[in-house]
Design an enzyme around this catalytic site. Structure first.
Site, PDB file in Angstrom:
ATOM      1  N   LYS A 256      29.186  19.151  71.609  1.00  0.00           N
ATOM      2  CA  LYS A 256      30.046  18.469  70.667  1.00  0.00           C
ATOM      3  C   LYS A 256      31.316  18.192  71.115  1.00  0.00           C
ATOM      4  O   LYS A 256      31.953  19.131  71.706  1.00  0.00           O
ATOM      5  CB  LYS A 256      29.840  19.440  69.274  1.00  0.00           C
ATOM      6  CG  LYS A 256      30.422  18.884  68.135  1.00  0.00           C
ATOM      7  CD  LYS A 256      29.465  19.113  66.899  1.00  0.00           C
ATOM      8  CE  LYS A 256      30.156  19.060  65.669  1.00  0.00           C
ATOM      9  NZ  LYS A 256      29.946  17.638  65.112  1.00  0.00           N
TER      10      LYS A 256
ATOM     11  N   THR B  34      24.098  13.100  54.380  1.00  0.00           N
ATOM     12  CA  THR B  34      24.835  13.778  55.230  1.00  0.00           C
ATOM     13  C   THR B  34      24.252  13.672  56.443  1.00  0.00           C
ATOM     14  O   THR B  34      23.100  12.947  56.735  1.00  0.00           O
ATOM     15  CB  THR B  34      24.683  15.343  54.731  1.00  0.00           C
ATOM     16  OG1 THR B  34      25.793  16.221  55.717  1.00  0.00           O
ATOM     17  CG2 THR B  34      23.226  15.841  54.981  1.00  0.00           C
ATOM     18  N   SER B  35      24.993  13.967  57.630  1.00  0.00           N
ATOM     19  CA  SER B  35      24.604  13.613  58.971  1.00  0.00           C
ATOM     20  C   SER B  35      23.370  14.520  59.224  1.00  0.00           C
ATOM     21  O   SER B  35      23.045  15.407  59.052  1.00  0.00           O
ATOM     22  CB  SER B  35      25.762  13.743  59.883  1.00  0.00           C
ATOM     23  OG  SER B  35      26.202  15.150  59.670  1.00  0.00           O
TER      24      SER B  35
ATOM     25  N   HIS C  82      39.231  15.769  74.316  1.00  0.00           N
ATOM     26  CA  HIS C  82      38.054  15.716  73.140  1.00  0.00           C
ATOM     27  C   HIS C  82      37.692  14.332  72.926  1.00  0.00           C
ATOM     28  O   HIS C  82      38.408  13.116  73.183  1.00  0.00           O
ATOM     29  CB  HIS C  82      38.399  16.339  71.667  1.00  0.00           C
ATOM     30  CG  HIS C  82      39.657  15.628  71.179  1.00  0.00           C
ATOM     31  ND1 HIS C  82      39.636  14.818  70.425  1.00  0.00           N
ATOM     32  CD2 HIS C  82      41.166  16.278  71.355  1.00  0.00           C
ATOM     33  CE1 HIS C  82      40.804  14.537  69.856  1.00  0.00           C
ATOM     34  NE2 HIS C  82      41.791  15.176  70.577  1.00  0.00           N
TER      35      HIS C  82
ATOM     36  N   GLY D 247      49.388  15.731  63.127  1.00  0.00           N
ATOM     37  CA  GLY D 247      48.132  16.214  63.701  1.00  0.00           C
ATOM     38  C   GLY D 247      48.434  17.672  64.178  1.00  0.00           C
ATOM     39  O   GLY D 247      47.393  18.670  63.996  1.00  0.00           O
TER      40      GLY D 247
ATOM     41  N   ASN E 265      41.424  11.826  57.440  1.00  0.00           N
ATOM     42  CA  ASN E 265      41.838  12.820  56.084  1.00  0.00           C
ATOM     43  C   ASN E 265      41.410  11.645  54.951  1.00  0.00           C
ATOM     44  O   ASN E 265      42.388  10.976  54.535  1.00  0.00           O
ATOM     45  CB  ASN E 265      42.999  13.298  56.318  1.00  0.00           C
ATOM     46  CG  ASN E 265      43.282  14.201  55.394  1.00  0.00           C
ATOM     47  OD1 ASN E 265      43.073  14.243  53.934  1.00  0.00           O
ATOM     48  ND2 ASN E 265      43.588  15.628  55.390  1.00  0.00           N
TER      49      ASN E 265
ATOM     50  N   ARG F  51      30.871   9.866  61.151  1.00  0.00           N
ATOM     51  CA  ARG F  51      30.069   9.768  59.933  1.00  0.00           C
ATOM     52  C   ARG F  51      28.705   9.257  60.076  1.00  0.00           C
ATOM     53  O   ARG F  51      28.502   8.066  60.998  1.00  0.00           O
ATOM     54  CB  ARG F  51      30.728   8.987  58.659  1.00  0.00           C
ATOM     55  CG  ARG F  51      31.891   9.225  58.335  1.00  0.00           C
ATOM     56  CD  ARG F  51      32.213  10.548  57.126  1.00  0.00           C
ATOM     57  NE  ARG F  51      31.375  11.728  57.376  1.00  0.00           N
ATOM     58  CZ  ARG F  51      32.209  12.738  58.322  1.00  0.00           C
ATOM     59  NH1 ARG F  51      33.392  12.679  58.394  1.00  0.00           N
ATOM     60  NH2 ARG F  51      31.359  13.833  58.584  1.00  0.00           N
TER      61      ARG F  51
ATOM     62  N   ARG G 270      33.456  11.217  48.361  1.00  0.00           N
ATOM     63  CA  ARG G 270      33.810  10.237  49.642  1.00  0.00           C
ATOM     64  C   ARG G 270      32.592   9.409  49.828  1.00  0.00           C
ATOM     65  O   ARG G 270      31.833   9.576  50.780  1.00  0.00           O
ATOM     66  CB  ARG G 270      33.943  11.402  50.633  1.00  0.00           C
ATOM     67  CG  ARG G 270      34.413  10.676  52.131  1.00  0.00           C
ATOM     68  CD  ARG G 270      34.821  11.821  53.129  1.00  0.00           C
ATOM     69  NE  ARG G 270      33.798  13.080  53.172  1.00  0.00           N
ATOM     70  CZ  ARG G 270      32.651  12.812  54.030  1.00  0.00           C
ATOM     71  NH1 ARG G 270      32.326  12.112  54.428  1.00  0.00           N
ATOM     72  NH2 ARG G 270      31.888  13.855  53.905  1.00  0.00           N
TER      73      ARG G 270
END
Ligand SMILES: [Fe+2]
Length: 557
Positions: A37, A520-521, A12, A184, A304, A409, A489
């Site tokens: 993605k 937000t993205s 990934h 993980g 996290n 982000r 956050r």
């Protein structure tokens, strides 16, 4: 030295970056260019973008570095684990590890693909151990001269977690916790159990956790009796789908997209709690082993933000730096710098202030795209002021400016922005734009100058990777970016780092008294964040956004 760093393992988040004489010039994940993605393919588009940005050809490179060891290392490690009974020998496990090994070996770990796409090169081709690359990516950009580095991810070739000591640009391995004793893996298997995609949707479990109740014991799967956690990999990996022991213990797996029953919320709570405790234990262990209280984190588990915030607030550390591209896309950064250590030199140490490392498009290019699509747009005199006005009027804005962010982000270059004061705004953005799960919180961008006023703990948080409780008296002021447990956050925005974004938030603050905006993205659910003006326009018109501010242009519906 001109060096390309690459992440490529067919798992990934393939990515590439280019570094010239220690300076990071450009970095991008393949998914942003291919639009697939978490794209796991060879990152030839990302490498091409790196070369184009630097204005060099592949034959001018000195180093090409992949953030993984030679393919046989992981294969041998997997076979050993199976022979020792640590990793269950099943048809699927054996087939998967053999297929990945055979494919990567055939491609010489990616270097075959490199020459296929870019031709012969005089550059040295280098394999970098995976956790070594993660550790460099955190330490070299932390701004710390001395630091303890904790890497925790799903897996490297043979590593699951590792502790390093960085000092004066050198980096020593202190302790390695081998796969499959993997935090993980623990989190990913429960992510799958909860009906989400493992190694991608762990955010959703973290967001769901505060809705659960404490009390569920996961001792069968992870032991937290010592500083270094112990994961029961056999129980996590046993059976078809990899979840049968979890199912036996906790009941049927949640059907994806179905309603979330309370028992699943409780599982999310317990998984997140175990992860936080395990990370705190690792950090405690790292500080004891190194005698150093500056902590760097990398690896997928370091995404996290809730656990990171707990570490920051724990009193265990003096300072913390979390590599913003903590997952495998970020190993490209560490790999590109690895030659310094391999050549007996010290790492170039810098403090990463921003991750605006991708492509940008000037007004001329944007105007051309707008004309091509015959879209009516207004050229703005004052971008920040007009956008602030629209936000204060409750509009949901697509905001496309400058160079694209590296890492998961959106930090104000490829963002969707809204008014955080409206308690309904979370639902409005979800319904109109993001179409995502109701429980996932949105994050605030705030002026760094007011962070103390809004947040419990005063620490800088430029990358939205540290959760921080919102002060009780402010929770009702910014309800749409305050999670159900009172946390946020945040991205703290510095004027000298990103003047236009800082100006926008200040202008919003001048109008509303609240210098905080929801960020937000800029993507739809399940899609990669937009990269180009065309993708921004397409996403804008496929959603319920009210306006698009793209460069100096305003597009309204
Ligand atoms: Fe990793």
């Amino acid at each position: 030295m001109l060096s390309i760093g690459i992440n490529y393992t067919q798992m990934h988040d393939s990515s590439a970056c280019i570094v010239r004489d220690g300076e990071l010039l450009f970095a991008v994940a393949e998914e942003r260019l291919s639009r697939v993605k978490h794209d796991a393919g060879f990152p030839h588009r990302a490498i091409r973008a790196c070369l184009d940005f630097a204005g060099v050809r592949a034959d001018q490179l000195d180093e090409i570095c992949v953030g993984w060891p030679r393919p046989h290392s992981g294969f041998v490690s997997d076979l050993k684990c199976m022979a020792m009974g640590i990793h269950p020998i099943t048809y699927v496990n054996l087939l998967t590890t053999t297929r990945v090994f055979a494919s990567l070996a055939h491609q010489r770990g990616g270097f075959g693909r490199f020459t296929h796409h870019f031709g012969p090169t005089r550059a040295r081709m280098r394999f970098v151990d995976h956790h070594h690359a993660h550790a460099i990516s955190a330490y070299a950009f932390s701004g710390f001269k001395d630091a303890a580095i904790v890497v925790a991810d799903g897996r490297g070739a043979w590593e699951a977690s590792s502790i390093w000591y960085g000092h004066d640009g050198a980096l020593d391995l202190v302790e390695m916790i081998p796969w499959p004793n993997s935090l993980g893996l623990f989190y990913a298997q429960f992510t799958d159990y909860l009906g989400f995609q493992a190694n991608a949707d762990e955010w959703k479990v973290m967001g769901l956790a505060p809705y659960g109740e404490p009390g569920l014991d996961l001792h069968d799967f992870i032991s937290l009796d010592h500083d270094v956690y112990r994961v029961n990999a056999r129980a996590l990996l046993n059976g078809s789908g990899g979840t049968s022991d979890i199912v036996k213990r906790l009941g049927p797996q949640r059907v994806p997209e179905s309603d979330i029953e309370d028992r699943y919320k409780n599982v999310a709570y317990a998984v997140q709690d175990c992860c936080e405790q395990a990370m705190l234990g690792l950090v405690r262990h790292a500080t004891q082993k190194t005698g150093c209280r500056n902590i760097c984190l990398a690896g997928g588990v370091a995404l996290n933000s809730k656990a990171n915030g707990k570490i920051q607030a724990s009193g265990l550390v003096d300072d913390i730096f979390v590599q913003p591209a903590a997952s495998d896309d970020g190993v490209a950064l560490g790999a590109a710098l690895a030659p310094y250590l391999a050549l007996g030199q010290r790492l170039p140490l810098t403090k990463l202030r921003q991750v605006y490392l991708g492509a940008s498009f000037d007004d001329g290019e944007i105007e051309k795209v707008l004309r091509t699509y015959k879209i009516r747009a207004t050229r703005l005199e004052n971008v920040a002021s007009t956008t602030a006005e629209l936000l204060a009027a409750g509009k949901i804005i697509g905001w496309f400016q400058g160079r694209m962010e590296f890492g998961p982000r959106a930090l104000g270059c490829r963002s969707i922005l809204a008014d955080p004061r409206d308690p309904e705004m979370n639902a409005k953005v979800n319904n109109a734009v993001k179409f995502r799960e109701w429980w996932r919180p949105f994050a605030p961008s705030m002026l760094s100058e007011v962070a103390d006023e809004y947040l419990e703990y005063s620490y800088d948080s430029p990358f939205m990777i540290l959760t921080n409780p919102v002060r009780p008296e402010k929770r009702a002021v910014i309800p749409s970016v305050t999670h159900v447990d009172g946390s946020a956050r945040p991205q703290t925005v510095h004027r000298e780092v990103y003047p236009l974004y800082w100006q926008l938030i200040r202008e919003f603050g001048d109008r509303t008294g609240v210098p905080v905006i929801m960020n937000t993205s800029f993507n739809l659910r399940g899609e990669a964040i937009v990269c180009t003006p065309t993708e921004a326009i397409r996403t804008f018109f496929s959603s319920g956004m009210d306006a698009l501010v793209i460069g100096s242009f305003l597009v309204e519906k």
